[in-house]
Design an enzyme around this catalytic site. Structure first.
Site, PDB file in Angstrom:
ATOM      1  N   LYS A  35      72.023  26.281  48.151  1.00 17.93           N
ATOM      2  CA  LYS A  35      73.061  26.541  47.153  1.00 17.93           C
ATOM      3  C   LYS A  35      74.435  26.242  47.740  1.00 17.93           C
ATOM      4  CE  LYS A  35      73.827  30.304  43.812  1.00 17.93           C
ATOM      5  NZ  LYS A  35      73.487  31.727  43.566  1.00 17.93           N
ATOM      6  N   ASN A  42      74.703  34.265  54.924  1.00 15.84           N
ATOM      7  CA  ASN A  42      74.858  35.564  55.592  1.00 15.84           C
ATOM      8  C   ASN A  42      74.601  35.437  57.092  1.00 15.84           C
ATOM      9  OD1 ASN A  42      75.710  37.878  54.221  1.00 15.84           O
ATOM     10  ND2 ASN A  42      73.776  38.071  53.116  1.00 15.84           N
ATOM     11  N   SER A  43      73.646  34.582  57.446  1.00 17.20           N
ATOM     12  CA  SER A  43      73.296  34.427  58.852  1.00 17.20           C
ATOM     13  C   SER A  43      74.485  33.950  59.667  1.00 17.20           C
ATOM     14  CB  SER A  43      72.142  33.424  59.006  1.00 17.20           C
ATOM     15  OG  SER A  43      70.985  33.864  58.349  1.00 17.20           O
ATOM     16  N   ALA A  46      76.887  36.741  60.438  1.00 22.55           N
ATOM     17  CA  ALA A  46      76.372  37.929  61.127  1.00 22.55           C
ATOM     18  C   ALA A  46      77.141  38.193  62.420  1.00 22.55           C
ATOM     19  CB  ALA A  46      74.887  37.756  61.415  1.00 22.55           C
ATOM     20  N   GLU A 114      73.648  49.919  69.366  1.00 24.17           N
ATOM     21  CA  GLU A 114      74.053  50.069  67.965  1.00 24.17           C
ATOM     22  C   GLU A 114      73.368  51.284  67.362  1.00 24.17           C
ATOM     23  OE1 GLU A 114      73.715  46.466  65.727  1.00 24.17           O
ATOM     24  OE2 GLU A 114      74.994  45.339  67.096  1.00 24.17           O
ATOM     25  N   HIS A 236      76.343  48.894  54.066  1.00 23.01           N
ATOM     26  CA  HIS A 236      76.876  48.977  55.427  1.00 23.01           C
ATOM     27  C   HIS A 236      78.026  49.969  55.426  1.00 23.01           C
ATOM     28  CE1 HIS A 236      78.458  47.935  59.340  1.00 23.01           C
ATOM     29  NE2 HIS A 236      77.378  47.210  59.556  1.00 23.01           N
ATOM     30  N   ARG A 281      72.248  53.742  59.198  1.00 23.44           N
ATOM     31  CA  ARG A 281      73.278  53.291  58.269  1.00 23.44           C
ATOM     32  C   ARG A 281      73.311  54.092  56.966  1.00 23.44           C
ATOM     33  NH1 ARG A 281      72.833  46.669  58.899  1.00 23.44           N
ATOM     34  NH2 ARG A 281      73.912  46.564  60.912  1.00 23.44           N
ATOM     35  N   HIS A 338      75.092  45.508  51.489  1.00 18.43           N
ATOM     36  CA  HIS A 338      74.955  44.638  52.657  1.00 18.43           C
ATOM     37  C   HIS A 338      73.597  43.951  52.760  1.00 18.43           C
ATOM     38  CE1 HIS A 338      75.642  43.196  56.701  1.00 18.43           C
ATOM     39  NE2 HIS A 338      74.629  43.908  57.183  1.00 18.43           N
ATOM     40  N   ARG A 373      67.127  49.544  56.858  1.00 19.58           N
ATOM     41  CA  ARG A 373      66.961  48.628  57.990  1.00 19.58           C
ATOM     42  C   ARG A 373      67.693  49.119  59.230  1.00 19.58           C
ATOM     43  NH1 ARG A 373      70.003  44.634  60.035  1.00 19.58           N
ATOM     44  NH2 ARG A 373      71.335  44.251  58.211  1.00 19.58           N
ATOM     45  N   LEU A 379      68.221  39.446  61.774  1.00 17.16           N
ATOM     46  CA  LEU A 379      68.085  38.120  62.369  1.00 17.16           C
ATOM     47  C   LEU A 379      66.780  38.010  63.149  1.00 17.16           C
ATOM     48  CD1 LEU A 379      71.715  37.333  63.618  1.00 17.16           C
ATOM     49  CD2 LEU A 379      70.656  36.798  61.412  1.00 17.16           C
TER      50      LEU A 379
END
Length: 496
Positions: A35, A42-43, A46, A114, A236, A281, A338, A373, A379
């Site tokens: 597209k 998004n990748s 990141a 994280e 997020h 999150r 997110h 997640r 990723l």
């Protein structure tokens, strides 16, 4: 109309599709259709990095334990184990491709901490530009790979389906550089691979790029693929909150490095939680949302991070572009849509309920993310799914389709171009009725409004994708992970 024939057509230009294309191109022809361009994915945007158990004292079992905890009881345990076990091997793949992950003085890989991770296990490249570094490396490899063809700026409007063979191709509209539009048809001798990403742009506040409107969900559903868990949309906790400026992600790694969430009075808003600012999150996003509903402004204080600009150059530059002198001033933040944990039901090698149709990355629901997640697992999932898909088709090559098969194919549904005015309405409705906190009344009202839109605009993908989310959320009365019902029992303890 222009017609293409290839072994595999990959719909999507992010990490899952790019990695799959490179791996499949060793033995097959591949066409990547997007597209937008890879930079629009998004990748590419990141920041946080890639989680993998490659450090001393860590293990796939510990990584799996953290993933299961974050997923709030809805993860598929065996799939999670498989994901985390494959983690080190896909990092080796990226290193072999030339991704310049950050290293310590002794040349060991530098690993960050994280939220909800018990160990530092997140690899970064370029500070907070991991996605861009990884995608740039793979995109350069794709350009050099003769077996891969790319066609960008194509809006895929429908999948081609054969009643006994399954998915055999796609139909779309190509917007050329001079703004002309032309129809394209792509036939796939082997399989169609959906790697279209998520649906964050269905919400009023999102970290996602413009193309993330849930298109892959509708394409898959139109040929009979099963969807599941669409009520689980991750918000997020920390995106830049400045009036007139679109939400910009402030990586989870900032809190892992010592960033603290404070209200305008300087009080730590996560002080009553066991993991503090590093809770999963869903918990952190709800805490921030609750304070904001009470009239507070929430900030991310980064003053304790002495080398902030070196570690987070993209975030620092973005903050300064809106006159925030970080790290000397705190960053005003708010949650934003997110990531979608639900999607097309698929195994970890991308297999769906429709023959010759695979789903990779965020558009797939594999069971690894459960109801929420774990940071930097997205990723990882893209890479593991691409690897396992390539292994599967190598072991089980299957038959090639031919022109006679293609002649019998049809598109069960051809969607319209997305309308900006309708998408704006969708964003408002979903944010209000199926946002961070939900209840029966809000869901019912949102569902009724979206049903009216779907009846009036039955070929508008944002409307239909939003309808699916509202239907799924309305059917789950209890709170779990990112699906938080203020009127339902929760399976995860929130201190406040």
């Amino acid at each position: 109309m222009t017609t293409y024939v290839t072994d595999y057509v990959v719909i999507g230009t992010g990490l899952a599709g790019s990695a799959a294309a490179l791996l499949l191109a060793k033995d097959h022809t591949v066409m990547i259709v997007g597209k937008g361009k890879p930079q629009d994915s998004n990748s590419w945007a990141a920041q946080g990095g890639i989680a993998a158990a490659v450090g001393s004292g860590d293990s796939p079992a510990l990584h799996a334990k953290d993933t299961l905890f974050a997923g709030a009881g809805l993860c598929d345990e065996e799939t999670v184990k498989q994901l985390t076990q494959e983690g080190p091997s896909v990092i080796d793949f990226l290193l072999h491709q030339g991704v310049p992950f950050e290293r310590n003085a002794d040349q060991t890989l530098s690993l960050g901490l994280e939220g909800a991770h018990a160990k530092p296990r997140v690899l970064h490249a370029g500070g907070d530009a991991t996605g861009a570094y990884v995608m740039k490396t793979l995109t350069e490899a794709i350009v050099k790979t003769q077996a891969i063809t790319t066609l960008y700026d194509v809006d895929i409007r429908g999948l081609l389906w054969h009643e006994t063979k399954g998915a055999v191709g796609a139909i779309g509209v190509h917007t050329h550089d001079d703004h002309r539009e032309s129809d394209v048809t792509i036939f796939a001798k082997k399989a169609v691979i959906l790697a279209t990403g998520g649906a964050g742009q269905l919400y009023a506040r999102t970290s996602n790029p413009e193309g993330a409107t849930g298109d892959g969900l509708l394409l898959a559903q139109s040929v009979g693929a099963r969807l599941r868990h669409l009520e689980f949309v991750q918000f997020h906790p920390t995106t830049l909150y400045v009036e007139g400026f679109r939400p910009f992600l402030i990586s989870e790694a900032v809190r892992g490095a010592g960033g603290r969430l404070l209200n305008q009075r300087g009080e730590a808003i996560m002080r009553d939680y066991a993991l503090g600012d590093l809770e999963p999150r869903d918990v952190v996003a709800r805490a921030i949302d609750r304070h904001m509903r009470q009239g507070d402004q929430v900030y991310l204080d980064v003053s304790a991070i002495s080398d902030f600009e070196r570690r987070f150059p993209t975030i620092a530059a973005t903050c300064r572009s809106v006159n925030l002198d970080v790290p000397h001033v705190a960053i005003p933040i708010a949650p934003a849509a997110h990531f979608m944990m639900g999607g097309i039901e698929a195994t970890l090698d991308g297999t769906t309920s429709v023959a010759r149709l695979y789903a990779l990355g965020e558009v797939a629901s594999t069971g690894v993310h459960g109801a929420n997640r774990l940071a930097s697992n997205s990723l990882l999932e893209c890479l593991v799914m691409a690897k396992l898909l390539a292994q599967k088709v190598q072991q089980q090559p299957g038959e090639d389709l031919d022109e006679m098969d293609f002649a019998k194919a049809k598109a069960p549904c051809l969607f319209e171009a997305n309308r900006a005015d309708l998408q704006k309405e969708v964003q408002t409705i979903l944010w209000e009725s199926a946002g961070i906190s939900r209840d029966a009344g809000g869901l019912r009202q949102g569902l009724q409004r979206m049903q009216r839109y779907a009846k009036a605009y039955p070929l508008q993908r944002p409307v239909l994708a939003a309808l699916f989310i509202l239907e799924a959320a309305s059917k789950r009365p209890q709170s779990i992970g990112a699906h938080y019902r203020t009127d339902g029992h929760s399976n995860r303890f929130d201190a406040k």
